[in-house]
Design a protein around this motif. Structure first.
Motif, PDB file in Angstrom:
ATOM      1  N   SER A  97     -28.492 -26.407  -6.302  1.00 17.69           N
ATOM      2  CA  SER A  97     -29.729 -27.186  -6.293  1.00 17.69           C
ATOM      3  C   SER A  97     -29.594 -28.448  -7.121  1.00 17.69           C
ATOM      4  O   SER A  97     -28.988 -28.433  -8.199  1.00 17.69           O
ATOM      5  CB  SER A  97     -30.893 -26.346  -6.844  1.00 17.69           C
ATOM      6  N   MET A  98     -30.162 -29.532  -6.620  1.00 17.64           N
ATOM      7  CA  MET A  98     -30.312 -30.736  -7.436  1.00 17.64           C
ATOM      8  C   MET A  98     -31.315 -30.403  -8.543  1.00 17.64           C
ATOM      9  O   MET A  98     -32.398 -29.879  -8.259  1.00 17.64           O
ATOM     10  CB  MET A  98     -30.824 -31.890  -6.577  1.00 17.64           C
ATOM     11  N   PRO A  99     -30.978 -30.671  -9.816  1.00 16.32           N
ATOM     12  CA  PRO A  99     -31.854 -30.243 -10.921  1.00 16.32           C
ATOM     13  C   PRO A  99     -33.286 -30.744 -10.795  1.00 16.32           C
ATOM     14  O   PRO A  99     -34.235 -29.997 -11.027  1.00 16.32           O
ATOM     15  CB  PRO A  99     -31.163 -30.823 -12.156  1.00 16.32           C
ATOM     16  N   ILE A 100     -33.453 -32.006 -10.431  1.00 13.77           N
ATOM     17  CA  ILE A 100     -34.801 -32.596 -10.417  1.00 13.77           C
ATOM     18  C   ILE A 100     -35.628 -32.013  -9.288  1.00 13.77           C
ATOM     19  O   ILE A 100     -36.730 -31.493  -9.498  1.00 13.77           O
ATOM     20  CB  ILE A 100     -34.701 -34.125 -10.296  1.00 13.77           C
ATOM     21  N   THR A 101     -35.111 -32.060  -8.068  1.00  8.80           N
ATOM     22  CA  THR A 101     -35.853 -31.530  -6.934  1.00  8.80           C
ATOM     23  C   THR A 101     -36.051 -30.024  -7.075  1.00  8.80           C
ATOM     24  O   THR A 101     -37.138 -29.501  -6.823  1.00  8.80           O
ATOM     25  CB  THR A 101     -35.120 -31.845  -5.623  1.00  8.80           C
ATOM     26  N   LEU A 145     -29.458 -27.032  -1.802  1.00 10.37           N
ATOM     27  CA  LEU A 145     -30.608 -27.893  -1.527  1.00 10.37           C
ATOM     28  C   LEU A 145     -30.188 -29.334  -1.761  1.00 10.37           C
ATOM     29  O   LEU A 145     -29.857 -29.721  -2.879  1.00 10.37           O
ATOM     30  CB  LEU A 145     -31.769 -27.523  -2.460  1.00 10.37           C
ATOM     31  N   LEU A 146     -30.184 -30.120  -0.684  1.00  9.51           N
ATOM     32  CA  LEU A 146     -29.742 -31.511  -0.762  1.00  9.51           C
ATOM     33  C   LEU A 146     -30.688 -32.390   0.064  1.00  9.51           C
ATOM     34  O   LEU A 146     -31.625 -31.887   0.679  1.00  9.51           O
ATOM     35  CB  LEU A 146     -28.307 -31.640  -0.221  1.00  9.51           C
ATOM     36  N   PRO A 159     -32.719 -28.701   8.408  1.00  8.72           N
ATOM     37  CA  PRO A 159     -33.808 -29.478   7.799  1.00  8.72           C
ATOM     38  C   PRO A 159     -34.931 -28.551   7.347  1.00  8.72           C
ATOM     39  O   PRO A 159     -35.301 -27.621   8.055  1.00  8.72           O
ATOM     40  CB  PRO A 159     -34.287 -30.384   8.940  1.00  8.72           C
ATOM     41  N   ILE A 160     -35.465 -28.786   6.154  1.00  6.45           N
ATOM     42  CA  ILE A 160     -36.553 -27.930   5.667  1.00  6.45           C
ATOM     43  C   ILE A 160     -37.827 -28.713   5.365  1.00  6.45           C
ATOM     44  O   ILE A 160     -38.868 -28.117   5.113  1.00  6.45           O
ATOM     45  CB  ILE A 160     -36.137 -27.143   4.402  1.00  6.45           C
ATOM     46  N   ILE A 274     -31.159 -27.690   3.653  1.00  5.68           N
ATOM     47  CA  ILE A 274     -30.307 -26.645   3.097  1.00  5.68           C
ATOM     48  C   ILE A 274     -28.959 -26.801   3.784  1.00  5.68           C
ATOM     49  O   ILE A 274     -28.851 -26.638   5.008  1.00  5.68           O
ATOM     50  CB  ILE A 274     -30.867 -25.239   3.346  1.00  5.68           C
ATOM     51  N   ALA A 275     -27.941 -27.160   3.006  1.00  5.47           N
ATOM     52  CA  ALA A 275     -26.616 -27.438   3.568  1.00  5.47           C
ATOM     53  C   ALA A 275     -25.672 -26.262   3.335  1.00  5.47           C
ATOM     54  O   ALA A 275     -25.792 -25.532   2.341  1.00  5.47           O
ATOM     55  CB  ALA A 275     -26.038 -28.707   2.944  1.00  5.47           C
TER      56      ALA A 275
END
Length: 304
Positions: A97-101, A145-146, A159-160, A274-275
């Motif tokens: 996961s990207m920390p911020i998102t 999560l990207l 795509p989410i 979600i990659a």
């Protein structure tokens, strides 16, 4: 050749040290050395160059490691697939996961997933977008999560959600009174504004710079930060402006609050995905996590 010999060799290659590798594998160092020697004798080549200060891969060793990783990954995927067949309610998913998102979305997703799938273990890894793509491509995560676009060609995605991009300005800024009914703010109007952005390596910085370039200018970056909360605080303090994903726009209870202003049509957005690696078997647990994420995100979007 035995599977454990592949595992042992990979651990030695990672640690570059027999003692640390043996410790990680929970075996005695003499046993580890014995298994490696047995493997090298069977193959007829030296996999490692040993000396008193280091352990380095030989040319043959480098080739062996490439294939050993693929074999162990295939074995792990086979085990996971068989486990799904025999135990539909158990499993493990490593999520990048990207920390911020992630910090703004996962607190809503994980409790729902835990409640509906109590037997599935989630392991969370946080990193920059660039590093997450590499981790996902190498099998370090099952899912990540990207946001689009992805740079790593070996990845595919589901795509989410689509997330609107907002302009954040200090209170009292000439653009603070703009609304969607007045047409919003055109990106071209920001050409002379001082920008506060995230540091390099984070996906949203690239998106911000890209939107400015599409509008025909390079952003005048006056401050950079690793933390979106710091970026927003600096904006609220009058140090510049920034672009912010809608899900990350700061709650009104915060002390330093920028003013969030809509951008003009076509309103920019980013696609959250979600990659995962192309060709990788997605476990039932991973598929369940994707479904939960999509459902939770849709629910959150409906509330905003």
């Amino acid at each position: 050749m035995e599977l454990r010999q592949f595992q042992y060799t990979l651990q030695i290659a990672e640690e570059r040290n027999f003692s640390r590798a043996a410790e990680k594998l929970h075996i005695a160092q003499p046993s580890l050395s014995q298994q490696l020697s047995k493997l090298e004798q069977e193959l007829g080549v030296m996999l490692f160059q040993r000396n008193t200060s280091s352990v380095e891969l030989t040319h043959a060793g480098e080739s062996f490691i490439v294939h050993a990783r693929k074999i162990m990954d295939a074995v792990e995927q086979l085990r996971q697939e068989m486990d799904d067949i025999s135990k539909l309610r158990s499993g493990r998913v490593i999520v990048g996961s990207m920390p911020i998102t992630g910090s703004h979305l996962l607190p809503y997703v994980l409790p729902v997933f835990k409640e509906t799938h109590p037997g599935i273990q989630i392991t969370l890894l946080e990193d920059t977008s660039l590093n997450l793509e590499k981790l996902t491509a190498s099998g370090g995560t099952d899912l990540s999560l990207l946001s689009l676009p992805l740079q790593e060609p070996s990845l595919t995605y589901v795509p989410i959600g689509e997330e609107q991009i907002l302009l954040a300005v200090p209170p009292g800024h000439p653009l603070a009174s703009r609304t969607s009914t007045s047409g919003g703010v055109r990106m071209e109007e920001l050409q002379e504004e001082p920008f506060i952005v995230l540091k390099k390596g984070q996906g949203f910085r690239k998106l911000t710079v890209g939107l400015c370039q599409e509008a025909g200018f390079e952003p005048k970056i006056v401050f950079e930060s690793n933390n979106i909360e710091t970026v927003q605080s600096l904006v609220a303090a009058g140090m510049g402006i920034t672009l912010v994903p809608r899900f990350i726009a700061r709650a009104k209870r915060s002390e330093l609050i920028p003013v969030y202003v809509p951008l003009a049509e076509p309103v920019p957005s980013r696609t959250l995905v979600i990659a995962y690696r192309k060709g990788r078997y997605l476990s039932k647990a991973a598929e369940a996590f994707i479904d939960t994420f999509k459902e939770t995100l849709t629910s959150r979007m409906g509330q905003d």
